[in-house]
Motif scaffolding. Structure first.
Motif, short mmCIF file in Angstrom:
data_model
loop_
_atom_site.label_atom_id
_atom_site.label_comp_id
_atom_site.label_asym_id
_atom_site.label_seq_id
_atom_site.Cartn_x
_atom_site.Cartn_y
_atom_site.Cartn_z
N ASN A 148 0.79 -1.23 0.00
CA ASN A 148 0.00 0.00 0.00
C ASN A 148 0.81 1.28 0.00
O ASN A 148 0.52 2.23 -0.72
N HIS A 149 1.85 1.31 0.86
CA HIS A 149 2.54 2.60 1.01
C HIS A 149 4.02 2.42 1.29
O HIS A 149 4.47 1.36 1.71
N ASP A 150 4.73 3.49 1.03
CA ASP A 150 6.14 3.59 1.40
C ASP A 150 6.18 4.30 2.76
O ASP A 150 5.57 5.36 2.91
N PHE A 151 6.88 3.70 3.72
CA PHE A 151 6.93 4.27 5.08
C PHE A 151 7.25 5.76 5.06
O PHE A 151 6.60 6.58 5.72
N ILE A 152 8.29 6.11 4.31
CA ILE A 152 8.77 7.50 4.36
C ILE A 152 7.80 8.43 3.65
O ILE A 152 7.50 9.52 4.16
N MET A 153 7.28 8.00 2.51
CA MET A 153 6.30 8.85 1.82
C MET A 153 5.08 9.09 2.69
O MET A 153 4.52 10.19 2.72
N LEU A 154 4.66 8.06 3.44
CA LEU A 154 3.51 8.23 4.35
C LEU A 154 3.87 9.19 5.48
O LEU A 154 3.12 10.14 5.77
N ALA A 155 5.03 8.97 6.09
CA ALA A 155 5.43 9.79 7.25
C ALA A 155 5.61 11.26 6.86
O ALA A 155 5.25 12.16 7.62
N GLU A 156 6.15 11.49 5.66
CA GLU A 156 6.45 12.86 5.25
C GLU A 156 5.34 13.49 4.42
O GLU A 156 5.44 14.64 4.02
N GLY A 157 4.30 12.71 4.14
CA GLY A 157 3.22 13.19 3.26
C GLY A 157 2.25 14.11 3.97
O GLY A 157 2.41 14.45 5.14
N HIS A 158 1.19 14.48 3.26
CA HIS A 158 0.27 15.51 3.74
C HIS A 158 -0.91 14.97 4.53
O HIS A 158 -1.77 15.73 4.97
N TYR A 159 -0.98 13.65 4.75
CA TYR A 159 -2.13 13.11 5.47
C TYR A 159 -2.12 13.60 6.92
O TYR A 159 -1.06 13.75 7.52
N PRO A 160 -3.29 13.82 7.51
CA PRO A 160 -3.34 14.20 8.93
C PRO A 160 -2.82 13.05 9.80
O PRO A 160 -2.91 11.88 9.40
#
Ligand SMILES: [Zn+2]
Ligand SMILES: [Zn+2]
Length: 258
Positions: free
Chosen positions: A165-177
């Motif tokens: 589903n996701h890349d850890f870093i992209m999720l952590a640094e992304g814009h999601y609340p």
């Protein structure tokens, strides 16, 4: 021979088409009816040839057109009791059957099917193992962690559709609340690229497996990142028996055969 195509994968809608010589089924029906009809037609399949829709869980990206398919074409919807209970009221008039929980096998045409419990934030989510002619398929998306039951499903499967589903870093640094980031990466959320890669590496038997990485996030992943991460883990573990592909969002995947 079994043929499998992911017709669409991710929050835009999920549907996996599987056929044997005699039986055609869908795992989930989360796209529009129009989309499904068009893409099944390119595979030479008419909607009314579908024998059953197996539902993994009640999230809208998995059930969007299931009700219309059932009502318009009389296709039966198969789900466990908790998922059926959680479906929107419009499903009340659909052709619905309950399949057994508890790991019991049940028959859908040519396929011997087993529902595998998943850890995900809904009532009673499952993945599926399908067997026919000594071939095994495992479909495992929408899961926050890989339990031993999921491992049993994946082990030795000739065809696998596995969440990446996701890349850890992209999720952590992304814009999601923050609460959404926490939900996605929790044990009842979604499997990351790294977890998908490690799972495949851990369970590899040396026999050839065809794997589609599925349910990729549009914001926190990309096909290139998912492929690179999982390929890297496999090559670090000297595994060359796994043929990797991507289940695209809103487009059919390549056809996998076994
Ligand atoms: Zn989903
Ligand atoms: Zn879900």
């Amino acid at each position: 021979m079994i043929r499998l195509v992911s017709l669409s994968s991710g929050s835009c809608g999920n549907a996996v088409y599987v056929e044997s010589a005699r039986t055609k089924i869908l795992i989930d029906s989360g796209t529009t009816l129009k989309y499904l009809g068009e893409h099944l037609a390119t595979l030479g399949t008419k909607i009314d040839e579908i024998e059953a829709i197996l539902l993994t869980h009640e999230h809208s990206d998995h059930i969007r057109s299931a009700h219309s398919l059932s009502r318009k074409y009389g296709i039966k919807i198969l789900a466990n009791a908790d998922t059926l209970d959680a479906l929107p009221a419009r499903f009340g008039v659909a052709n619905i059957r309950v399949f057994p929980g508890g790991g019991d096998f049940f028959q859908v045409g040519d396929f011997e099917v087993q529902a595998v419990p998943h850890s995900h934030d809904c009532r009673s989510p499952v993945g599926f193992v399908l067997r026919h002619n000594k071939k095994k398929i495992c479909i495992a998306t929408d899961l926050g962690c890989v339990t031993s039951l999921v491992e049993d499903g994946l082990r030795g499967a000739h065809i696998v559709v596995l969440e990446s589903n996701h890349d850890f870093i992209m999720l952590a640094e992304g814009h999601y609340p923050p609460h959404l980031k926490a939900r996605i990466s929790s044990k009842v959320g979604h499997l990351s690229n790294t977890m998908a890669g490690r799972t495949l590496a851990r369970l590899a038997t040396g026999k050839s497996q065809k794997v589609l990485l599925a349910h990729l996030s549009q914001s926190n992943n990309s096909p290139a990142v998912a492929m690179k991460t999982v390929e890297g883990i496999l090559s670090n573990n000297n595994i060359d028996s796994i043929e990797l592909g991507i289940a695209p969002r809103l487009a059919p995947s390549v056809m996998l055969t076994a």
